[in-house]
Design an enzyme around this catalytic site. Structure first.
Site, PDB file in Angstrom:
ATOM      1  N   CYS A   1     -20.144  -9.484 -31.467  1.00 40.18           N
ATOM      2  CA  CYS A   1     -19.774 -10.580 -30.523  1.00 40.18           C
ATOM      3  C   CYS A   1     -19.891 -10.212 -28.975  1.00 40.18           C
ATOM      4  O   CYS A   1     -20.468  -8.996 -28.756  1.00 40.18           O
ATOM      5  CB  CYS A   1     -18.639 -11.430 -30.776  1.00 40.18           C
ATOM      6  SG  CYS A   1     -17.219 -10.570 -30.397  1.00 40.18           S
TER       7      CYS A   1
ATOM      8  N   ASN B   1     -15.784  -8.319 -28.499  1.00 37.42           N
ATOM      9  CA  ASN B   1     -15.034  -7.580 -29.567  1.00 37.42           C
ATOM     10  C   ASN B   1     -13.538  -7.916 -29.780  1.00 37.42           C
ATOM     11  O   ASN B   1     -12.760  -6.875 -29.823  1.00 37.42           O
ATOM     12  CB  ASN B   1     -15.608  -6.158 -29.607  1.00 37.42           C
ATOM     13  CG  ASN B   1     -15.277  -5.428 -30.828  1.00 37.42           C
ATOM     14  OD1 ASN B   1     -14.957  -4.151 -30.948  1.00 37.42           O
ATOM     15  ND2 ASN B   1     -15.091  -6.058 -31.789  1.00 37.42           N
TER      16      ASN B   1
ATOM     17  N   CYS C   1     -12.253 -11.615 -30.129  1.00 39.28           N
ATOM     18  CA  CYS C   1     -12.095 -12.535 -30.709  1.00 39.28           C
ATOM     19  C   CYS C   1     -12.791 -12.888 -31.890  1.00 39.28           C
ATOM     20  O   CYS C   1     -12.382 -12.740 -33.199  1.00 39.28           O
ATOM     21  CB  CYS C   1     -12.381 -13.899 -29.789  1.00 39.28           C
ATOM     22  SG  CYS C   1     -11.516 -13.833 -28.317  1.00 39.28           S
ATOM     23  N   ARG C   2     -14.259 -13.059 -31.924  1.00 41.96           N
ATOM     24  CA  ARG C   2     -15.052 -13.515 -33.132  1.00 41.96           C
ATOM     25  C   ARG C   2     -15.397 -12.330 -34.018  1.00 41.96           C
ATOM     26  O   ARG C   2     -14.849 -12.475 -35.207  1.00 41.96           O
ATOM     27  CB  ARG C   2     -16.398 -14.259 -32.694  1.00 41.96           C
ATOM     28  CG  ARG C   2     -16.216 -15.552 -32.212  1.00 41.96           C
ATOM     29  CD  ARG C   2     -17.510 -16.043 -31.493  1.00 41.96           C
ATOM     30  NE  ARG C   2     -17.738 -15.029 -30.460  1.00 41.96           N
ATOM     31  CZ  ARG C   2     -18.595 -15.329 -29.658  1.00 41.96           C
ATOM     32  NH1 ARG C   2     -19.741 -16.121 -29.930  1.00 41.96           N
ATOM     33  NH2 ARG C   2     -18.979 -14.535 -28.424  1.00 41.96           N
ATOM     34  N   SER C   3     -15.897 -11.186 -33.646  1.00 39.77           N
ATOM     35  CA  SER C   3     -16.394 -10.011 -34.475  1.00 39.77           C
ATOM     36  C   SER C   3     -15.071  -9.542 -35.358  1.00 39.77           C
ATOM     37  O   SER C   3     -15.393  -9.006 -36.418  1.00 39.77           O
ATOM     38  CB  SER C   3     -17.376  -9.423 -33.741  1.00 39.77           C
ATOM     39  OG  SER C   3     -16.725  -8.445 -32.729  1.00 39.77           O
TER      40      SER C   3
ATOM     41  N   ASP D   1     -18.013 -19.354 -29.125  1.00 40.06           N
ATOM     42  CA  ASP D   1     -17.167 -18.455 -28.374  1.00 40.06           C
ATOM     43  C   ASP D   1     -15.566 -19.181 -28.195  1.00 40.06           C
ATOM     44  O   ASP D   1     -15.723 -20.344 -27.490  1.00 40.06           O
ATOM     45  CB  ASP D   1     -17.651 -18.101 -27.181  1.00 40.06           C
ATOM     46  CG  ASP D   1     -17.010 -17.114 -26.430  1.00 40.06           C
ATOM     47  OD1 ASP D   1     -15.700 -16.914 -26.631  1.00 40.06           O
ATOM     48  OD2 ASP D   1     -17.463 -16.735 -25.367  1.00 40.06           O
TER      49      ASP D   1
HETATM   50  P1  4NP Z   1     -15.656 -12.499 -28.266  1.00 42.41           P
HETATM   51  O1  4NP Z   1     -14.966 -13.739 -27.172  1.00 42.41           O
HETATM   52  O2  4NP Z   1     -17.030 -12.342 -27.819  1.00 42.41           O
HETATM   53  O3  4NP Z   1     -15.794 -13.610 -29.277  1.00 42.41           O
HETATM   54  O4  4NP Z   1     -14.723 -11.446 -28.364  1.00 42.41           O
HETATM   55  C1  4NP Z   1     -14.905 -13.257 -25.640  1.00 42.41           C
HETATM   56  C2  4NP Z   1     -14.013 -12.456 -25.341  1.00 42.41           C
HETATM   57  C3  4NP Z   1     -13.890 -12.242 -24.075  1.00 42.41           C
HETATM   58  C4  4NP Z   1     -14.724 -12.628 -22.950  1.00 42.41           C
HETATM   59  C5  4NP Z   1     -15.761 -13.772 -23.588  1.00 42.41           C
HETATM   60  C6  4NP Z   1     -15.723 -13.893 -25.060  1.00 42.41           C
HETATM   61  N1  4NP Z   1     -14.858 -12.338 -21.774  1.00 42.41           N
HETATM   62  O5  4NP Z   1     -15.565 -12.906 -20.933  1.00 42.41           O
HETATM   63  O6  4NP Z   1     -13.928 -11.545 -21.495  1.00 42.41           O
END
Ligand code: 4NP
Length: 161
Positions: free
Chosen positions: A8, A11, A13-15, A125
Site C-alpha cells: 500500500c 505500510n 494500515c492496509r498492507s 485508504d
Molecule cells: P496505508 O495508509 O497506505 O494503508 O498504510 C496510509 C498510511 C499513511 C499515510 C497514507 C496512507 N500517510 O499519508 O502518512
C-alpha cells in the site's frame, strides 16, 4: 514456497492488515509452511514504525497475528516475491514504474481483482477515516484473500495435495 507481498502507500494500515488476514486464511486452509507473506509501502513515510493502532484494533478483534515494522518497497522485491498485491491503482502504477524493463509485469496484481462482491478496484485508504473505515477494509480483505488463496490452489502445482 509461494511468496506473496502486499503493498500500500504507508505500510501501516492496509498492507499489514492484508498480511495478517492472508496468514490467518492460509492457516485455516491448511497451507501454513507452503506460503510466506510480507508487506511494504510505496512511500518512505512510516519506515520502521509499527502498524497503525486502528489496524491493530482489527488484529485483536478478529484474533489475527501481526508483527511488522513499516518498510519501503524496493526493486529487489520483484525478485524475492512471486505475487505482488497492490491495494489500489496508485500503488499499482507506482510499483510498475519501478519494474525493470527486462521483467514482465505478470506478478503484479490489484488486490480487488480477487473481490467477487464488488467491481470497485481500490481497497480504500482508511488512514483519514474512523474505525468503520478499517472494518470495511477488513471485510474487503477477508473476501479478497480467500479468493486469492483459491486462485493459488488452482494455479500452483506446488500447493496441491
Ligand atoms: P496505508 O495508509 O497506505 O494503508 O498504510 C496510509 C498510511 C499513511 C499515510 C497514507 C496512507 N500517510 O499519508 O502518512
Amino acid at each position: 514456497m509461494v511468496r506473496v507481498l502486499f503493498v500500500c502507500l504507508g505500510n501501516i494500515c492496509r498492507s499489514p492488515m492484508a498480511e495478517a488476514v492472508f496468514n490467518s486464511s492460509v492457516e485455516k486452509t491448511g497451507l501454513s509452511g507452503l506460503i510466506d507473506s510480507d508487506s511494504a509501502g510505496t512511500s518512505d513515510y512510516h519506515i520502521g514504525e509499527p502498524p497503525d493502532s486502528r489496524t491493530m484494533d482489527i488484529v485483536r478483534k478478529y484474533q489475527l497475528k501481526l508483527d511488522h515494522q513499516g518498510r519501503q518497497f524496493t526493486t529487489n522485491d520483484f525478485d524475492k516475491f512471486d505475487y505482488i498485491m497492490a491495494m489500489d491503482q496508485n500503488n499499482l502504477s507506482n510499483i510498475k514504474r519501478l519494474l525493470p524493463s527486462s521483467m514482465p509485469d505478470d506478478k503484479v496484481f490489484l488486490m480487488r481483482d480477487f473481490d467477487n462482491k464488488d467491481d470497485t478496484k481500490d481497497v480504500p485508504d482508511p488512514y483519514w477515516s474512523e474505525a468503520d473505515g478499517f472494518e470495511e477494509v477488513y471485510q474487503i480483505l477477508l473476501r479478497s484473500c480467500q479468493n486469492f488463496i483459491d486462485f493459488l490452489k488452482k494455479n500452483r502445482a506446488d500447493l496441491s495435495a
